[in-house]
Write a protein that holds these residues in place. Structure first.
Motif, short mmCIF file in Angstrom:
data_model
loop_
_atom_site.label_atom_id
_atom_site.label_comp_id
_atom_site.label_asym_id
_atom_site.label_seq_id
_atom_site.Cartn_x
_atom_site.Cartn_y
_atom_site.Cartn_z
N ASN A 41 0.86 -1.18 0.00
CA ASN A 41 0.00 0.00 0.00
C ASN A 41 0.90 1.23 0.00
O ASN A 41 1.88 1.28 0.74
CB ASN A 41 -0.90 0.03 1.23
CG ASN A 41 -1.91 -1.10 1.23
OD1 ASN A 41 -2.18 -1.71 0.20
ND2 ASN A 41 -2.47 -1.39 2.38
N VAL A 42 0.55 2.21 -0.83
CA VAL A 42 1.43 3.37 -1.00
C VAL A 42 0.60 4.65 -1.03
O VAL A 42 -0.48 4.67 -1.62
CB VAL A 42 2.24 3.26 -2.31
CG1 VAL A 42 3.01 4.54 -2.60
CG2 VAL A 42 3.19 2.06 -2.26
N TYR A 43 1.12 5.69 -0.40
CA TYR A 43 0.59 7.04 -0.57
C TYR A 43 1.57 7.76 -1.48
O TYR A 43 2.75 7.92 -1.13
CB TYR A 43 0.44 7.77 0.76
CG TYR A 43 0.18 9.24 0.59
CD1 TYR A 43 1.10 10.17 1.03
CD2 TYR A 43 -0.98 9.70 -0.03
CE1 TYR A 43 0.87 11.53 0.87
CE2 TYR A 43 -1.21 11.05 -0.20
CZ TYR A 43 -0.28 11.96 0.25
OH TYR A 43 -0.52 13.29 0.07
N LEU A 44 1.11 8.19 -2.63
CA LEU A 44 1.94 8.86 -3.62
C LEU A 44 1.57 10.34 -3.62
O LEU A 44 0.40 10.70 -3.80
CB LEU A 44 1.66 8.25 -5.00
CG LEU A 44 2.37 8.84 -6.19
CD1 LEU A 44 3.87 8.59 -6.08
CD2 LEU A 44 1.83 8.22 -7.47
N GLN B 1 -4.19 -4.34 -2.61
CA GLN B 1 -3.17 -3.30 -2.58
C GLN B 1 -3.91 -2.00 -2.85
O GLN B 1 -4.74 -1.93 -3.76
CB GLN B 1 -2.10 -3.51 -3.66
CG GLN B 1 -1.08 -2.39 -3.66
CD GLN B 1 -0.14 -2.41 -4.86
OE1 GLN B 1 -0.39 -3.09 -5.85
NE2 GLN B 1 0.93 -1.64 -4.79
N VAL B 2 -3.63 -0.98 -2.06
CA VAL B 2 -4.30 0.31 -2.22
C VAL B 2 -3.25 1.39 -2.48
O VAL B 2 -2.28 1.52 -1.73
CB VAL B 2 -5.14 0.68 -0.97
CG1 VAL B 2 -5.81 2.02 -1.14
CG2 VAL B 2 -6.18 -0.40 -0.70
N ILE B 3 -3.47 2.14 -3.56
CA ILE B 3 -2.60 3.25 -3.91
C ILE B 3 -3.42 4.52 -3.74
O ILE B 3 -4.40 4.73 -4.46
CB ILE B 3 -2.10 3.15 -5.37
CG1 ILE B 3 -1.47 1.79 -5.66
CG2 ILE B 3 -1.15 4.31 -5.68
CD1 ILE B 3 -0.29 1.42 -4.80
N TRP C 41 -10.92 -9.74 6.25
CA TRP C 41 -10.88 -8.71 7.28
C TRP C 41 -9.54 -8.01 7.39
O TRP C 41 -9.31 -7.22 8.30
CB TRP C 41 -11.35 -9.30 8.61
CG TRP C 41 -12.70 -9.87 8.40
CD1 TRP C 41 -13.05 -11.18 8.44
CD2 TRP C 41 -13.89 -9.17 8.02
NE1 TRP C 41 -14.38 -11.34 8.10
CE2 TRP C 41 -14.93 -10.12 7.84
CE3 TRP C 41 -14.18 -7.82 7.78
CZ2 TRP C 41 -16.21 -9.76 7.46
CZ3 TRP C 41 -15.48 -7.48 7.40
CH2 TRP C 41 -16.46 -8.45 7.26
N LYS C 42 -8.64 -8.25 6.42
CA LYS C 42 -7.41 -7.47 6.36
C LYS C 42 -7.79 -6.06 5.90
O LYS C 42 -8.85 -5.86 5.32
CB LYS C 42 -6.44 -8.09 5.35
CG LYS C 42 -5.88 -9.42 5.77
CD LYS C 42 -4.94 -9.95 4.71
CE LYS C 42 -4.42 -11.31 5.09
NZ LYS C 42 -3.59 -11.88 4.00
N PRO C 43 -6.90 -5.08 6.13
CA PRO C 43 -7.21 -3.72 5.65
C PRO C 43 -7.57 -3.71 4.17
O PRO C 43 -6.92 -4.38 3.35
CB PRO C 43 -5.90 -2.96 5.90
CG PRO C 43 -5.28 -3.68 7.07
CD PRO C 43 -5.63 -5.14 6.85
N PHE C 44 -8.64 -3.03 3.84
CA PHE C 44 -9.16 -2.93 2.48
C PHE C 44 -9.40 -4.31 1.85
O PHE C 44 -9.28 -4.48 0.64
CB PHE C 44 -8.26 -2.06 1.59
CG PHE C 44 -8.32 -0.60 1.95
CD1 PHE C 44 -9.32 0.22 1.44
CD2 PHE C 44 -7.40 -0.06 2.82
CE1 PHE C 44 -9.39 1.56 1.78
CE2 PHE C 44 -7.46 1.28 3.18
CZ PHE C 44 -8.45 2.09 2.66
N GLY C 45 -9.76 -5.26 2.69
CA GLY C 45 -10.08 -6.59 2.18
C GLY C 45 -8.91 -7.30 1.54
O GLY C 45 -9.08 -8.24 0.77
N LEU D 133 -6.44 -1.31 -5.89
CA LEU D 133 -7.37 -0.19 -5.94
C LEU D 133 -6.58 1.11 -5.91
O LEU D 133 -5.78 1.34 -5.00
CB LEU D 133 -8.34 -0.23 -4.76
CG LEU D 133 -9.31 0.94 -4.63
CD1 LEU D 133 -10.21 1.05 -5.87
CD2 LEU D 133 -10.14 0.81 -3.36
N ILE D 134 -6.81 1.95 -6.92
CA ILE D 134 -6.17 3.25 -6.99
C ILE D 134 -7.21 4.33 -6.70
O ILE D 134 -8.30 4.30 -7.30
CB ILE D 134 -5.54 3.48 -8.38
CG1 ILE D 134 -4.39 2.50 -8.60
CG2 ILE D 134 -5.08 4.93 -8.54
CD1 ILE D 134 -3.81 2.51 -9.99
#
Length: 193
Positions: free
Chosen positions: A15-18, A132-134, A125-129, A98-99
């Motif tokens: 997971n990344v914050y860009l 990978q979330v960008i 039930w992990k974060p964001f199901g 998911l972006i």
């Protein structure tokens, strides 16, 4: 950090914050990553907090994609109803990455709502199901918006979803987040009289 270095970090699957200043090429980089994912046949949900931003990547609004509409909050029964909607359930089930572009305009309640729907729709039930979330955007450019009469919304980075999703595993990612928080502190100091 160069765009190529950032792209390589995205490809690792964390997971990344860009972030970056206006015109720094954030959307260009996202489009490069989307192209990479599609070439590798990895399913990607391409979204943004606004329709205009979504069109720059060939996506739709995160509100429509996740089935939340304009709601900020939802009961457990509402979450179940959203997550079992055929279109929403199929989107979540088929998405590996998911972006969300222009995340600065998404308030903390809505990011939490999206995260709850993701867990319910994916049955994970992990974060964001487990996706990978960008998250991409610049908190110095565009703040979250609220309807007239609503309380001032909190930024997405203040949400529990952000905190859960940002489990840092490498020195580089820790450094990127530390740099981000240092920038936030500098902005807070600049705003003080």
């Amino acid at each position: 950090m160069t765009q190529q270095e950032a792209l390589e970090i995205l490809k690792v699957g964390h997971n990344v914050y860009l972030t970056g200043a206006a015109g720094s090429g954030k959307t260009y980089l996202l489009n490069e990553y989307i192209r990479f994912l599609r070439e590798k046949e990895i399913n990607v949900g391409v979204t943004a907090s606004t329709g205009i931003a979504a069109t720059h990547m060939g996506g739709i609004t995160i509100h429509a994609w996740a089935g939340i509409g304009i709601d900020r909050l939802a009961s457990d029964a509402d979450i179940k109803m959203i997550a079992t909607n055929n279109r929403v359930a199929r989107r979540f089930a088929q998405t590996d990455v998911l972006i969300i572009d222009e995340v600065s305009m998404l308030d903390s309640d809505r990011l939490n709502l999206i995260e709850r729907v993701a867990r319910a729709a994916r049955g994970n039930w992990k974060p964001f199901g487990g996706m990978q979330v960008i998250l991409c955007g610049d908190f110095f450019q565009l703040p979250p918006v609220a309807k007239r009469g609503e309380p001032v919304p909190q930024f997405a980075y203040q949400s529990s979803a952000w905190k859960e999703g940002r489990r840092l595993t490498t020195k580089w990612r820790r450094l990127a987040f530390l740099q981000f928080y240092e920038c936030l502190k500098m902005d807070v100091l600049r705003r003080k009289p």
